[in-house]
Design a protein around this motif. Structure first.
Motif, PDB file in Angstrom:
ATOM      1  N   TRP A 194       0.852  -1.182   0.000  1.00 56.26           N
ATOM      2  CA  TRP A 194       0.000   0.000   0.000  1.00 56.26           C
ATOM      3  C   TRP A 194       0.893   1.240   0.000  1.00 56.26           C
ATOM      4  O   TRP A 194       1.786   1.364   0.833  1.00 56.26           O
ATOM      5  N   ARG A 195       0.634   2.141  -0.935  1.00 55.34           N
ATOM      6  CA  ARG A 195       1.410   3.388  -0.992  1.00 55.34           C
ATOM      7  C   ARG A 195       0.927   4.323   0.119  1.00 55.34           C
ATOM      8  O   ARG A 195      -0.271   4.645   0.196  1.00 55.34           O
ATOM      9  N   ILE A 196       1.841   4.760   0.977  1.00 57.42           N
ATOM     10  CA  ILE A 196       1.454   5.549   2.151  1.00 57.42           C
ATOM     11  C   ILE A 196       0.757   6.847   1.752  1.00 57.42           C
ATOM     12  O   ILE A 196      -0.214   7.267   2.382  1.00 57.42           O
ATOM     13  N   SER A 197       1.213   7.491   0.667  1.00 59.42           N
ATOM     14  CA  SER A 197       0.622   8.767   0.268  1.00 59.42           C
ATOM     15  C   SER A 197      -0.812   8.614  -0.231  1.00 59.42           C
ATOM     16  O   SER A 197      -1.540   9.604  -0.345  1.00 59.42           O
ATOM     17  N   SER A 198      -1.234   7.367  -0.530  1.00 58.30           N
ATOM     18  CA  SER A 198      -2.604   7.130  -0.980  1.00 58.30           C
ATOM     19  C   SER A 198      -3.552   6.835   0.182  1.00 58.30           C
ATOM     20  O   SER A 198      -4.740   6.615  -0.053  1.00 58.30           O
ATOM     21  N   ILE A 199      -3.023   6.801   1.400  1.00 59.20           N
ATOM     22  CA  ILE A 199      -3.877   6.607   2.576  1.00 59.20           C
ATOM     23  C   ILE A 199      -4.504   7.951   2.939  1.00 59.20           C
ATOM     24  O   ILE A 199      -3.800   8.909   3.257  1.00 59.20           O
ATOM     25  N   GLN A 200      -5.827   8.034   2.868  1.00 59.18           N
ATOM     26  CA  GLN A 200      -6.548   9.275   3.152  1.00 59.18           C
ATOM     27  C   GLN A 200      -6.827   9.447   4.642  1.00 59.18           C
ATOM     28  O   GLN A 200      -6.803  10.561   5.159  1.00 59.18           O
TER      29      GLN A 200
END
Length: 321
Positions: A194-200
């Motif tokens: 999971w890409r951390i920057s895509s975690i909202q």
């Protein structure tokens, strides 16, 4: 070598607690017979190692006994200070802890070794982000790191290429790749990235992580990268390149650099080398090669030449108008 191995035995027992003789021998890459001789030498030197027999037995140190840093070499102390390279530690919220650990290490080192240990942080700087690119915003990275360190589940709202959804994951590790942070976590018994920057959004849970037996983060990441790279390139193109074109191709990415290294040299002086380059798709390859013309010319497949012809004709028409 022997002294270093004796210190390693102490550190392994202090870190892991009780360890069997075969496990210690494997960790040190020696025979069990050699290990027993080393244990005898340690006990003779006053290190309180004792053995427990039985199925769950093994060697361990007396409770409360600690090793010292007197066995740390100058080179080893310099490597420890690599942990202080700016950026990743701060992203994880560990900058203060790293600084504190370094101060304690300096205090424990002999005075002549302190300057050598500090020198590496003043002469080596790590900047993992590519040129002309800002690092991804990662406001949820510290919380993800807490979930990894404490072994707690994490509820996340995640934005993928196709949709945004909420799910609960079992964090297993963190990876920093080319300036981008990734969370490796299990969901429904499948390990994913999971890409951390895509975690909202992210909410730490009280439930413990269910870690797959024998999970190895480094091995998982190597396999994941290999699978990703194999899936990205779906075709191949044959191009003819001048020496300057070879340089430009090599600069695009590692896969093309490898293709250039395998290029067929020109049949005559001043000719062009032939390169079989992997491509993601015809439109993507056309975008890469159009800006390299005339130093690089596509020869195959025909549909790639046709796409390049269409784009160059459209560009000529637009600029002529």
């Amino acid at each position: 070598m022997r002294a270093s191995r004796l210190l390693s035995i102490q550190m392994l027992l202090e870190t892991h607690g009780r360890m069997s003789a075969p496990a210690l021998a494997r960790a040190l890459e020696v025979s069990v017979r050699t290990l027993h001789r080393d244990i005898d030498e340690l006990t003779t030197a006053g290190v309180p190692v004792y053995a427990e027999r039985g199925r769950a037995g093994g060697f361990q140190l007396m409770p409360g006994w600690k090793t010292t840093l007197t066995g740390l070499t100058p080179a080893e102390s310099e490597v420890v200070f690599l942990a202080g390279l700016a950026g990743p530690a701060a992203d994880l919220g560990l900058a203060t802890k790293v600084e504190s650990a370094q101060l304690k290490l300096l205090a424990a080192l002999p005075a002549p070794m302190r300057g050598d240990a500090q020198r590496i942080s003043s002469r080596l700087h790590l900047d993992p982000v590519e040129w002309y690119r800002e690092p991804d915003p990662v406001p949820h990275l510290p919380l993800a790191a807490t979930a990894v360190w404490e072994g707690r589940q994490l509820a996340i709202t995640y934005e993928s290429w196709t949709q945004t959804g909420r799910r609960t994951v079992h964090p297993l590790g963190l990876v920093l790749k080319a300036g981008i942070w990734y969370l490796v976590a299990a969901r429904e018994r499948k390990v994913r990235t999971w890409r951390i920057s895509s975690i909202q959004e992210a909410v730490l849970q009280d439930k413990p992580v269910l870690r797959p037996k024998g999970f190895d983060l480094a091995a998982y990441w190597r396999d994941a990268v290999r699978r990703f790279e194999a899936g990205v390139y779906t075709g191949e193109a044959l191009v003819a390149a001048t020496p300057r074109g070879l340089v430009e191709l090599r600069r695009i990415n590692a896969a093309l650099a490898l293709a250039v290294a395998r290029a067929t040299p020109p049949a005559r002086a001043g000719g062009r080398s032939h390169v079989r380059m992997p491509i993601e798709s015809v439109p993507h390859a056309a975008g890469q090669l159009l800006r390299l013309f005339p130093e690089v010319e596509a020869l195959e497949p025909p549909e790639l030449r046709q796409e390049l012809r269409r784009r160059s004709t459209a560009a000529a028409r637009a600029y002529r108008a």
